[in-house]
Structure formats: structure tokens, C-alpha cells
Write a protein that holds these residues in place. Structure first.
Motif, PDB file in Angstrom:
ATOM      1  N   ALA A 106      -4.599   8.896   2.151  1.00  0.00           N
ATOM      2  CA  ALA A 106      -3.418   8.271   1.550  1.00  0.00           C
ATOM      3  C   ALA A 106      -2.253   9.249   1.526  1.00  0.00           C
ATOM      4  CB  ALA A 106      -3.744   7.797   0.137  1.00  0.00           C
ATOM      5  N   THR A 110       1.388   8.936   3.341  1.00  0.00           N
ATOM      6  CA  THR A 110       2.622   9.172   2.600  1.00  0.00           C
ATOM      7  C   THR A 110       3.473  10.238   3.288  1.00  0.00           C
ATOM      8  OG1 THR A 110       1.507   8.601   0.530  1.00  0.00           O
ATOM      9  CG2 THR A 110       3.578   9.818   0.363  1.00  0.00           C
ATOM     10  N   TRP A 170       2.025  -0.587   9.033  1.00  0.00           N
ATOM     11  CA  TRP A 170       0.801  -1.267   8.607  1.00  0.00           C
ATOM     12  C   TRP A 170       0.090  -1.920   9.786  1.00  0.00           C
ATOM     13  CZ3 TRP A 170      -0.552  -6.630   8.090  1.00  0.00           C
ATOM     14  CH2 TRP A 170      -1.728  -6.843   7.377  1.00  0.00           C
ATOM     15  N   ALA A 237       3.336   0.066   0.572  1.00  0.00           N
ATOM     16  CA  ALA A 237       2.148   0.072  -0.272  1.00  0.00           C
ATOM     17  C   ALA A 237       0.918  -0.370   0.507  1.00  0.00           C
ATOM     18  CB  ALA A 237       2.368  -0.836  -1.481  1.00  0.00           C
ATOM     19  N   LEU A 238       1.062  -1.393   1.341  1.00  0.00           N
ATOM     20  CA  LEU A 238      -0.066  -1.862   2.156  1.00  0.00           C
ATOM     21  C   LEU A 238      -0.521  -0.786   3.138  1.00  0.00           C
ATOM     22  CD1 LEU A 238       0.926  -5.561   2.969  1.00  0.00           C
ATOM     23  CD2 LEU A 238      -1.097  -4.788   1.693  1.00  0.00           C
ATOM     24  N   TRP A 241      -2.344   1.984   1.178  1.00  0.00           N
ATOM     25  CA  TRP A 241      -3.638   1.425   0.748  1.00  0.00           C
ATOM     26  C   TRP A 241      -4.613   1.347   1.917  1.00  0.00           C
ATOM     27  CZ3 TRP A 241      -6.028  -3.323   2.049  1.00  0.00           C
ATOM     28  CH2 TRP A 241      -7.129  -3.675   1.262  1.00  0.00           C
ATOM     29  N   SER A 242      -4.139   0.925   3.084  1.00  0.00           N
ATOM     30  CA  SER A 242      -5.017   0.811   4.262  1.00  0.00           C
ATOM     31  C   SER A 242      -5.520   2.175   4.707  1.00  0.00           C
ATOM     32  CB  SER A 242      -4.269   0.124   5.409  1.00  0.00           C
ATOM     33  OG  SER A 242      -3.916  -1.194   5.069  1.00  0.00           O
ATOM     34  N   ARG A 244      -5.931   4.744   2.710  1.00  0.00           N
ATOM     35  CA  ARG A 244      -6.869   5.202   1.684  1.00  0.00           C
ATOM     36  C   ARG A 244      -8.271   4.631   1.947  1.00  0.00           C
ATOM     37  NH1 ARG A 244      -4.191   3.843  -2.563  1.00  0.00           N
ATOM     38  NH2 ARG A 244      -3.429   5.934  -3.092  1.00  0.00           N
ATOM     39  N   ARG A 245      -8.323   3.400   2.461  1.00  0.00           N
ATOM     40  CA  ARG A 245      -9.599   2.723   2.706  1.00  0.00           C
ATOM     41  C   ARG A 245     -10.092   2.884   4.149  1.00  0.00           C
ATOM     42  NH1 ARG A 245     -11.241  -1.124  -0.814  1.00  0.00           N
ATOM     43  NH2 ARG A 245     -12.072  -2.389   0.915  1.00  0.00           N
TER      44      ARG A 245
END
Length: 250
Positions: A106, A110, A170, A237-238, A241-242, A244-245
Motif C-alpha cells: 500500500a 501511495t 486501478w 482509494a481503490l 486498497w487493491s 494492499r490486497r
């Protein structure tokens, strides 16, 4: 985080994609705007028809052409950079190495976004200055307050274009390729054009900045234009988040 941002900026600065995209956005927009001005001075009917009432051989006509070109060309250039920044690790099969770094994924995403923002701000500042210098070279005379306002609007338009391109980050992550991001970039441009033709461009974040800049706020108000901010925040944000996962087996 600062080290990660510097690393991403270094990769962008040394990459062929970064150099070509920067040249295309800056030199391309300025050169095409100058060509439109020269064509207008020469009385080229096809150019005059395309620009309509804005086909004047002065600062107004020059900046009107630059605004139209920035609206489409700027978004395309920014999108290509984002697609490369977020898709290259997958395309080059270097994504596995990211899992061995002490920095979280993440944070890496960023850092990419912050590096992209730094590059984009620099482009948005340089572009109006290049247009100003080109106009002076072409003999348009000293700029008045209306001209300076027009140059400022182009700078703001370029900045907003960098936000409009965020869905590409994204898409490149989800599709795990540069081409996925570029495909979405094309879709963004098509949707923006369609919304203008449908008469809802003022409330469509993809089209509002261009309408605001080209009409001086008549076709899209500044509050409508600022809908770009929550639009970009959602995709940022998406993307984070993507990342991070992110999993190696997918």
C-alpha cells in the motif's frame, strides 16, 4: 515513504515512457496550438470551421486551441504515464520482488501516486509558461489580464486532467498490465465526449473541467468542476486498497 517516492520519480525520469510522455504533453500541445494559430492566420477554412468563433489570430484564438488540445491530449498523456507506473511491474514480471521489500505494498502504491502527482504538477506549471513564450515568439504581443487568466485556466485544466486519469492506475493494477490501463484511458476519453454530446457534461467529472476551461465557466461552473476531486479520491482509494490486497497467485 520519502525514499520510495524518490525511487519512483527516478524510475519515471529515466524511463523512455516518462520522457516521451512529458515531451508529448508539453511540446505536443504547444506545437499543435502554434500550428492552429498559423493555419488561422493563413485562412485555412478547415481550421476556422473547427474552431468556430474562436478562430482568431490572437491570444484568444491561440489559447482556445491550446485549451481544446490540453483537454484531450493532456488526459491521454497522463493516463499513459499512470498505466506504465502501475502496470510495468506486472508486465516485466518484477512484482514478485515487491513482496520482499520492507515497505508495504500500500505504501508502494501511495509512493507511485505521490511521484505521479509531483511530475504532473511540474507539467501543469511548465505548460502555461511554454504557451506564453510561444505566443510572444509568434508575435501575439504582451498578454493582458484575460490572456493571463486563460493561461491559468490551462494550468488548472492540466492539473484536473491528472486527477481524471486516476482510474487508469486501478485498471492497470486489476488487469495486471499496462494495456489494461491504456484501454480504460481510451474509454474515459470516449465517455467524456459522449457526455458532452448528451448535454450532461457539466455534471460529468470527465467532461466538466474541459467545458469550464473552454467556456470560462458558462458551460460548467467551478463547483461542478470540483466534482473531479471526489471522483479522483475514489479511484485513488481503490488503487491503494487493491495493492494492499495484492497476491502473487493472482
Amino acid at each position: 515513504m520519502i525514499t520510495a517516492v524518490r525511487a519512483e520519480l527516478l524510475k519515471l525520469r529515466r524511463s523512455l515512457v516518462g520522457r516521451v510522455a512529458t515531451t508529448a504533453v508539453l511540446v505536443g500541445i504547444v506545437a499543435l496550438s502554434a500550428a492552429m494559430l498559423v493555419a488561422t492566420r493563413a485562412g485555412r477554412t478547415e481550421v476556422v470551421a473547427k474552431l468556430g468563433p474562436d478562430a482568431t489570430p490572437d491570444w484568444h484564438g491561440f489559447l482556445a486551441a491550446a485549451t481544446q488540445i490540453t483537454a484531450a491530449g493532456g488526459l491521454a498523456g497522463f493516463a499513459i504515464v499512470l498505466a506504465w507506473m502501475f502496470g510495468r511491474e506486472f508486465t516485466d514480471r518484477a512484482v514478485h520482488g515487491l513482496f520482499a521489500l520492507p515497505v508495504g505494498r500500500a505504501q508502494i502504491a501511495t509512493a507511485k501516486l505521490l511521484a505521479y502527482a509531483s511530475w504532473a504538477v511540474a507539467v501543469a506549471i511548465i505548460l502555461p509558461l511554454l504557451l506564453l513564450g510561444t505566443g510572444l515568439i509568434l508575435g501575439l504581443g504582451s498578454p493582458d489580464s484575460a490572456t493571463l487568466d486563460g493561461l491559468a485556466r490551462i494550468g488548472v485544466l492540466a492539473l484536473l486532467g491528472t486527477i481524471l486519469a486516476t482510474p487508469v492506475a486501478w485498471a492497470a493494477t486489476l488487469g495486471r498490465s499496462v494495456l489494461a490501463g491504456i484501454g480504460v484511458a481510451i474509454a474515459l476519453i470516449v465517455i467524456a465526449q459522449f457526455s458532452v454530446l448528451a448535454g450532461v457534461g457539466g455534471w460529468m467529472p470527465l467532461a466538466a473541467p474541459a467545458l469550464w476551461a473552454m467556456s470560462d465557466g458558462r458551460l460548467a461552473t467551478f463547483p461542478q468542476t470540483m466534482l473531479v476531486l471526489p471522483f479522483g479520491a475514489i479511484w485513488i482509494a481503490l488503487t491503494v486498497w487493491s495493492w494492499r490486497r495484492l497476491q502473487l497467485d493472482r
